[in-house]
Motif scaffolding. Structure first.
Motif, mmCIF file in Angstrom:
data_model
loop_
_atom_site.group_PDB
_atom_site.id
_atom_site.type_symbol
_atom_site.label_atom_id
_atom_site.label_comp_id
_atom_site.label_asym_id
_atom_site.label_seq_id
_atom_site.Cartn_x
_atom_site.Cartn_y
_atom_site.Cartn_z
ATOM 1 N N THR A 33 13.961 9.440 3.226
ATOM 2 C CA THR A 33 12.938 8.405 3.069
ATOM 3 C C THR A 33 11.786 8.910 2.209
ATOM 4 O OG1 THR A 33 13.497 7.401 5.185
ATOM 5 C CG2 THR A 33 11.289 6.959 4.322
ATOM 6 N N GLY A 35 7.842 7.468 0.537
ATOM 7 C CA GLY A 35 6.864 6.408 0.731
ATOM 8 C C GLY A 35 5.466 6.835 0.372
ATOM 9 N N ALA A 49 3.674 2.036 2.886
ATOM 10 C CA ALA A 49 5.034 1.526 2.687
ATOM 11 C C ALA A 49 5.998 2.694 2.617
ATOM 12 C CB ALA A 49 5.128 0.703 1.408
ATOM 13 N N ILE A 51 10.471 3.564 1.826
ATOM 14 C CA ILE A 51 11.766 3.070 1.377
ATOM 15 C C ILE A 51 12.795 4.140 1.694
ATOM 16 C CG2 ILE A 51 11.287 3.866 -0.996
ATOM 17 C CD1 ILE A 51 13.007 1.472 -1.974
ATOM 18 N N ARG A 55 17.480 2.093 0.358
ATOM 19 C CA ARG A 55 16.559 1.106 -0.220
ATOM 20 C C ARG A 55 16.087 0.052 0.773
ATOM 21 N NH1 ARG A 55 19.626 2.521 -4.728
ATOM 22 N NH2 ARG A 55 18.382 3.380 -6.444
ATOM 23 N N THR A 57 13.155 -1.257 3.049
ATOM 24 C CA THR A 57 11.722 -1.076 2.868
ATOM 25 C C THR A 57 10.940 -1.567 4.087
ATOM 26 O OG1 THR A 57 11.485 -3.226 1.790
ATOM 27 C CG2 THR A 57 11.890 -1.323 0.364
ATOM 28 N N SER A 58 9.728 -1.047 4.208
ATOM 29 C CA SER A 58 8.813 -1.485 5.247
ATOM 30 C C SER A 58 7.404 -1.363 4.707
ATOM 31 C CB SER A 58 8.980 -0.630 6.504
ATOM 32 O OG SER A 58 8.109 -1.051 7.530
ATOM 33 N N TYR A 59 6.544 -2.309 5.106
ATOM 34 C CA TYR A 59 5.183 -2.358 4.595
ATOM 35 C C TYR A 59 4.181 -2.515 5.733
ATOM 36 C CZ TYR A 59 7.400 -3.386 0.087
ATOM 37 O OH TYR A 59 8.175 -3.335 -1.048
ATOM 38 N N THR A 68 4.688 -3.628 -3.708
ATOM 39 C CA THR A 68 6.145 -3.500 -3.746
ATOM 40 C C THR A 68 6.517 -2.046 -3.987
ATOM 41 O OG1 THR A 68 6.369 -5.742 -4.640
ATOM 42 C CG2 THR A 68 8.268 -4.268 -4.836
ATOM 43 N N ILE A 69 7.362 -1.504 -3.130
ATOM 44 C CA ILE A 69 7.812 -0.128 -3.276
ATOM 45 C C ILE A 69 9.227 -0.121 -3.833
ATOM 46 C CG2 ILE A 69 8.714 0.050 -0.908
ATOM 47 C CD1 ILE A 69 7.593 2.949 -0.885
ATOM 48 N N SER A 70 9.510 0.849 -4.689
ATOM 49 C CA SER A 70 10.848 0.984 -5.265
ATOM 50 C C SER A 70 11.138 2.460 -5.488
ATOM 51 C CB SER A 70 10.951 0.205 -6.581
ATOM 52 O OG SER A 70 9.998 0.678 -7.520
#
Length: 120
Positions: A33, A35, A49, A51, A55, A57-59, A68-70
């Motif tokens: 993970t 983040g 956040a 990821i 992939r 995701t959590s916010y 937005t996380i990527s």
């Protein structure tokens, strides 16, 4: 054991956008993970956040719908696109990675932090 290079912080007006990027490198561990946390003066560090390597995701509720996380698993990079920024988003943002030899032996590793200031 894990090195980070963070970029993308800075000063932005309310309502603006910033994109944070983080590259993690390690020669001995696997990265799972990834983040971002943030810490404002006088406050505790809070999770923004994350990821997973799959992939998911959590916010944090305070950023959901705006951030937005990527990630790119092949390059061990994680990005955080931050839109509709508010003054309360002002903080030092820290990239992190859970890394180790396997799921049973993971540790959390931290980047050096990058300052985000939202102000007019």
């Amino acid at each position: 054991q894990v090195q980070f290079v963070e970029s993308g912080g800075g000063l932005v007006q309310p309502g603006g956008s910033l994109r944070l990027s983080c590259v993690a490198s390690t020669s001995i561990f696997s990265i799972y993970t990834m983040g971002w946390y943030r810490q404002a003066p006088g406050n505790e560090r809070e999770l923004v956040a994350f990821i997973t390597s799959g992939r998911s995701t959590s916010y944090a509720s305070s950023v959901k719908g705006r951030f937005t996380i990527s990630r790119d698993n092949a390059k061990n990079t994680v990005d955080l696109q931050m839109n509709i920024l508010k003054p309360e988003d002002t903080a030092v943002y820290y990239c992190y990675a859970d890394a180790g030899y396997g799921f049973g032996s993971l540790s959390k590793y931290w980047g050096q932090g990058t300052q985000v200031t939202v102000s007019s």
